[in-house]
Design a protein around this motif. Structure first.
Motif, mmCIF file in Angstrom:
data_model
loop_
_atom_site.group_PDB
_atom_site.id
_atom_site.type_symbol
_atom_site.label_atom_id
_atom_site.label_comp_id
_atom_site.label_asym_id
_atom_site.label_seq_id
_atom_site.Cartn_x
_atom_site.Cartn_y
_atom_site.Cartn_z
ATOM 1 N N THR A 268 0.818 -1.221 0.000
ATOM 2 C CA THR A 268 0.000 0.000 0.000
ATOM 3 C C THR A 268 0.850 1.270 0.000
ATOM 4 O O THR A 268 0.328 2.358 0.196
ATOM 5 C CB THR A 268 -0.932 0.023 1.228
ATOM 6 O OG1 THR A 268 -0.142 -0.136 2.423
ATOM 7 C CG2 THR A 268 -1.958 -1.094 1.155
ATOM 8 N N LEU A 269 2.149 1.129 -0.211
ATOM 9 C CA LEU A 269 3.040 2.276 -0.338
ATOM 10 C C LEU A 269 3.855 2.097 -1.609
ATOM 11 O O LEU A 269 4.468 1.040 -1.822
ATOM 12 C CB LEU A 269 3.953 2.409 0.880
ATOM 13 C CG LEU A 269 4.908 3.620 0.860
ATOM 14 C CD1 LEU A 269 5.006 4.258 2.239
ATOM 15 C CD2 LEU A 269 6.304 3.210 0.385
ATOM 16 N N ALA A 270 3.863 3.125 -2.450
ATOM 17 C CA ALA A 270 4.564 3.040 -3.729
ATOM 18 C C ALA A 270 5.379 4.306 -3.961
ATOM 19 O O ALA A 270 5.020 5.387 -3.484
ATOM 20 C CB ALA A 270 3.562 2.842 -4.870
ATOM 21 N N VAL A 271 6.493 4.149 -4.684
ATOM 22 C CA VAL A 271 7.361 5.274 -5.032
ATOM 23 C C VAL A 271 7.228 5.524 -6.537
ATOM 24 O O VAL A 271 7.407 4.601 -7.342
ATOM 25 C CB VAL A 271 8.827 4.980 -4.669
ATOM 26 C CG1 VAL A 271 9.726 6.150 -5.070
ATOM 27 C CG2 VAL A 271 8.961 4.692 -3.179
ATOM 28 N N ILE A 272 6.914 6.745 -6.908
ATOM 29 C CA ILE A 272 6.687 7.091 -8.311
ATOM 30 C C ILE A 272 7.767 8.081 -8.768
ATOM 31 O O ILE A 272 8.053 9.056 -8.083
ATOM 32 C CB ILE A 272 5.302 7.731 -8.514
ATOM 33 C CG1 ILE A 272 4.205 6.832 -7.945
ATOM 34 C CG2 ILE A 272 5.055 8.024 -9.991
ATOM 35 C CD1 ILE A 272 4.097 5.474 -8.580
#
Length: 435
Positions: A268-272
């Motif tokens: 539920t945590l993403a780096v873009i």
């Protein structure tokens, strides 16, 4: 998600923490600060979009004697405009995009400009064959396919030949130490001309500084240096989140597909926008965000953690052979975009297009791998994508073509005939690339 309106400017994120029941809910507690007042909210998911040009990298410890240098030295972040350097003797350290741009700009006002490079770099023009942008000509599925199937020695030879198309990098003192590395080249249309005219002088790595001079590894010295500009890049960091979430055992940020921390119980945590490739950041970030949301919503599934870790280790070894050692998450643009878009279900189906729409298949394979390709089908499909792909060459030059000239109909007919003759070759090549 909180009911409050969450479009807040001038708000700092202080901390992003797992909620106590994270293994069940996957929720995050986000603490923010605005005007000295802190508040916290609970979010179902978090996307970090700070990129990698965040903290100036000024490795003064790598430059012996810099503490006794009496002139001015600074990171390129402090550089604003060239007028204040009129009549100065300026040394620019670092042959990246910024270092090359600053050196070229200062060459018109400064008394003398030197450009120091530790390992060299390939210099590419933004304007490529027939006056089109380089990425429209080079970033194609056809080119990507050749890079995969050709022996590495041949691929390296073709790559180096392409880079030396405008001028010999060896003759200009710019050739990289690792000639076959696919790390991001420098894009500059004027540096070679400045070197030819002598307004910019390329120097090797700096051995040490004295009070007023710089001594290089080849023993040469430049005296009476007024200003040193360190164009030594940036580093990225996530001080608002625990290192155990973002970093691996080597204390480096490790992300599955450049997006998801592999250790999380819930994705539920993403780096873009952290990855670096020859393709544009906006189009890459767009596909990243679409895939990340699909994973968070449960539409796309990540493999088990053991497979993720194994894949990350294999990718790191492969990427080092292609891109060399890099602090950023280097990726091959087309391969990476295809991996994510395939998971989403929006990767263009080339074999099917060869049968149903040969003209579009030709442009998708041999033409620019533009973002429209990932809007042809699947979630986020755009009805105008096909037309945008077929007309992209003409639209690109509309801003420049202000004087109408007669068209060469004979040449156009020849090109049309060649396309017709090569359709069987296209079909064969596409099927090889697909399977």
């Amino acid at each position: 998600m909180p009911n409050s309106e969450w479009t807040k400017l001038h708000t700092a994120v202080v901390s992003v923490q797992k909620c106590p029941d994270f293994q069940v809910t996957g929720q995050w507690k986000v603490i923010t600060e605005q005007d000295g007042n802190r508040s916290s909210d609970i979010f179902d998911s978090v996307l970090i979009c700070t990129g990698h040009h965040v903290h100036p990298n000024l490795p003064l410890h790598s430059f012996f004697g810099i503490e006794r240098f009496t002139g001015r030295y600074m990171h390129n972040r402090e550089y604003k405009e060239p007028a204040q350097y009129a009549g100065k003797r300026v040394l620019v350290v670092g042959l990246g995009n910024t270092g090359a741009d600053i050196a070229v700009e200062l060459s018109h006002t400064a008394q003398k400009v030197w450009l120091s490079t530790r390992s060299g770099s390939w210099i590419m023009s933004r304007v490529w064959d027939n006056g089109y942008p380089w990425d429209m000509v080079y970033l194609t599925r056809h080119q990507s396919f050749l890079n995969k199937v050709l022996p590495r020695a041949i691929s390296d030879y073709l790559y180096e030949s392409m880079m030396n198309k405008r001028f010999s990098h060896e003759m200009y003192g710019l050739v990289p130490l690792d000639r076959g590395s696919r790390k991001e080249p420098v894009f500059n249309d004027d540096l070679a001309a400045c070197i030819t005219c002598g307004t910019v002088v390329v120097k090797p790595n700096i051995r040490e500084f004295t009070e007023t001079s710089a001594i290089f590894e080849d023993g040469s010295v430049i005296e009476n240096v007024d200003v040193v500009i360190f164009a030594t890049g940036y580093s990225y960091a996530y001080p608002f989140i625990d290192d155990s979430i973002m970093k691996n055992s080597n204390n480096k940020v490790s992300l599955y597909k450049g997006v998801f921390p592999p250790k999380l119980e819930k994705p539920t945590l993403a780096v873009i926008g952290l990855v670096q490739s020859l393709g544009s950041i906006p189009s890459t970030s767009d596909v990243q965000a679409r895939w990340a949301v699909s994973v968070i919503r449960g539409i796309c599934k990540l493999p088990p953690k053991e497979m993720i870790v194994q894949e990350l280790n294999e990718e790191e070894t492969e990427k080092k052979s292609w891109f060399g050692r890099s602090e950023t998450l280097s990726m091959d643009y087309i391969t990476y975009m295809d991996e994510l878009s395939s998971s989403i279900g929006c990767k263009p189906n080339l074999p099917l297009l060869c049968i149903t729409d040969p003209r579009l298949a030709w442009e998708v394979f041999f033409g620019p791998c533009s973002p429209y390709q990932f809007r042809l089908t699947g979630p986020g499909k755009w009805d105008g994508a096909r037309n945008a792909i077929l007309n992209q060459w003409d639209r690109t030059i509309q801003a420049m073509r202000k004087r109408e000239v007669p068209s060469h109909t004979g040449l156009s007919s020849f090109i049309a005939l060649m396309k017709l003759l090569f359709i069987p070759l296209l079909l064969f090549t596409v099927f090889l690339a697909w399977y």
